[in-house]
Design a protein around this motif. Structure first.
Motif, short mmCIF file in Angstrom:
data_model
loop_
_atom_site.label_atom_id
_atom_site.label_comp_id
_atom_site.label_asym_id
_atom_site.label_seq_id
_atom_site.Cartn_x
_atom_site.Cartn_y
_atom_site.Cartn_z
N TRP A 11 0.81 -1.22 0.00
CA TRP A 11 0.00 0.00 0.00
C TRP A 11 0.85 1.26 0.00
O TRP A 11 0.62 2.17 -0.81
CB TRP A 11 -0.94 0.02 1.20
N ALA A 12 1.81 1.36 0.88
CA ALA A 12 2.63 2.57 0.97
C ALA A 12 3.46 2.76 -0.29
O ALA A 12 3.59 3.89 -0.79
CB ALA A 12 3.54 2.50 2.20
N ARG A 13 4.02 1.71 -0.81
CA ARG A 13 4.84 1.82 -2.02
C ARG A 13 4.00 2.26 -3.21
O ARG A 13 4.40 3.13 -3.98
CB ARG A 13 5.52 0.49 -2.31
N ILE A 14 2.83 1.66 -3.36
CA ILE A 14 1.96 2.01 -4.48
C ILE A 14 1.48 3.45 -4.32
O ILE A 14 1.45 4.21 -5.31
CB ILE A 14 0.78 1.03 -4.58
N ALA A 15 1.13 3.86 -3.11
CA ALA A 15 0.69 5.24 -2.89
C ALA A 15 1.81 6.22 -3.22
O ALA A 15 1.57 7.25 -3.86
CB ALA A 15 0.23 5.42 -1.45
N VAL A 20 4.08 10.25 -7.06
CA VAL A 20 5.16 10.68 -7.95
C VAL A 20 4.68 10.73 -9.40
O VAL A 20 4.94 11.71 -10.12
CB VAL A 20 6.39 9.75 -7.81
N ALA A 21 3.96 9.69 -9.84
CA ALA A 21 3.46 9.67 -11.22
C ALA A 21 2.44 10.78 -11.45
O ALA A 21 2.46 11.44 -12.50
CB ALA A 21 2.84 8.30 -11.52
N ALA A 22 1.55 11.00 -10.48
CA ALA A 22 0.56 12.07 -10.64
C ALA A 22 1.23 13.44 -10.66
O ALA A 22 0.83 14.31 -11.44
CB ALA A 22 -0.47 11.99 -9.51
N GLY A 23 2.24 13.63 -9.83
CA GLY A 23 2.98 14.90 -9.84
C GLY A 23 3.68 15.13 -11.16
O GLY A 23 3.64 16.23 -11.72
N ALA A 24 4.32 14.11 -11.67
CA ALA A 24 4.99 14.22 -12.97
C ALA A 24 3.96 14.47 -14.07
O ALA A 24 4.20 15.27 -14.98
CB ALA A 24 5.80 12.97 -13.26
N HIS A 25 2.84 13.81 -13.99
CA HIS A 25 1.77 14.01 -14.97
C HIS A 25 1.31 15.46 -14.95
O HIS A 25 1.11 16.08 -16.00
CB HIS A 25 0.61 13.07 -14.66
N SER A 34 4.27 8.83 -18.52
CA SER A 34 3.79 7.48 -18.83
C SER A 34 4.70 6.35 -18.33
O SER A 34 4.20 5.32 -17.89
CB SER A 34 3.50 7.33 -20.33
N PRO A 35 6.05 6.50 -18.36
CA PRO A 35 6.87 5.43 -17.75
C PRO A 35 6.59 5.25 -16.26
O PRO A 35 6.63 4.13 -15.74
CB PRO A 35 8.31 5.88 -17.99
N LEU A 36 6.31 6.36 -15.59
CA LEU A 36 6.00 6.27 -14.16
C LEU A 36 4.65 5.59 -13.93
O LEU A 36 4.50 4.82 -12.99
CB LEU A 36 6.02 7.66 -13.52
N TRP A 37 3.67 5.88 -14.78
CA TRP A 37 2.38 5.19 -14.67
C TRP A 37 2.56 3.70 -14.93
O TRP A 37 1.90 2.88 -14.29
CB TRP A 37 1.36 5.78 -15.63
N LEU A 38 3.44 3.35 -15.84
CA LEU A 38 3.72 1.94 -16.10
C LEU A 38 4.32 1.27 -14.86
O LEU A 38 3.96 0.14 -14.51
CB LEU A 38 4.66 1.79 -17.29
N ILE A 39 5.20 1.98 -14.17
CA ILE A 39 5.79 1.45 -12.93
C ILE A 39 4.71 1.27 -11.87
O ILE A 39 4.71 0.27 -11.13
CB ILE A 39 6.93 2.37 -12.44
#
Length: 88
Positions: A11-15, A20-25, A34-39
């Motif tokens: 849970w904590a890792r995914i959150a 991070v992905a939402a911030g980059a987005h 998109s690479p972060l969303w893939l991760i």
């Protein structure tokens, strides 16, 4: 459905990855993020914890991590220096 779909350990890792992905987005756009969303998707797949159907048979052996048991045999354990049962 009272069973969590994602293991508590993830849970904590995914959150964190999601933030991070939402911030980059937000800052640089979808294509750069998109690479972060893939991760994030890989992390969700890795930490998924589906409900298991455990057989009700006596002496049933259930493989961990949804694997498959292919052999149960007698073996010699060189570390404990004794006979043992190997399950692989």
């Amino acid at each position: 459905m009272g069973y969590p779909v994602i293991a508590r350990e993830g849970w904590a890792r995914i959150a964190g990855l999601f933030v991070v992905a939402a911030g980059a987005h937000y800052l640089v756009g979808f294509w750069w993020a998109s690479p972060l969303w893939l991760i994030v998707l890989v992390a969700v797949q890795f930490f998924r914890d589906p409900e298991r159907q455990i057989p009700q048979q006596d002496q049933a052996i259930v493989a961990p991590a949804h694997g498959r048991i292919v052999a149960i045999e007698q073996a010699y354990d060189p570390y404990l220096e004794r006979d043992s049962i190997r399950i692989s």
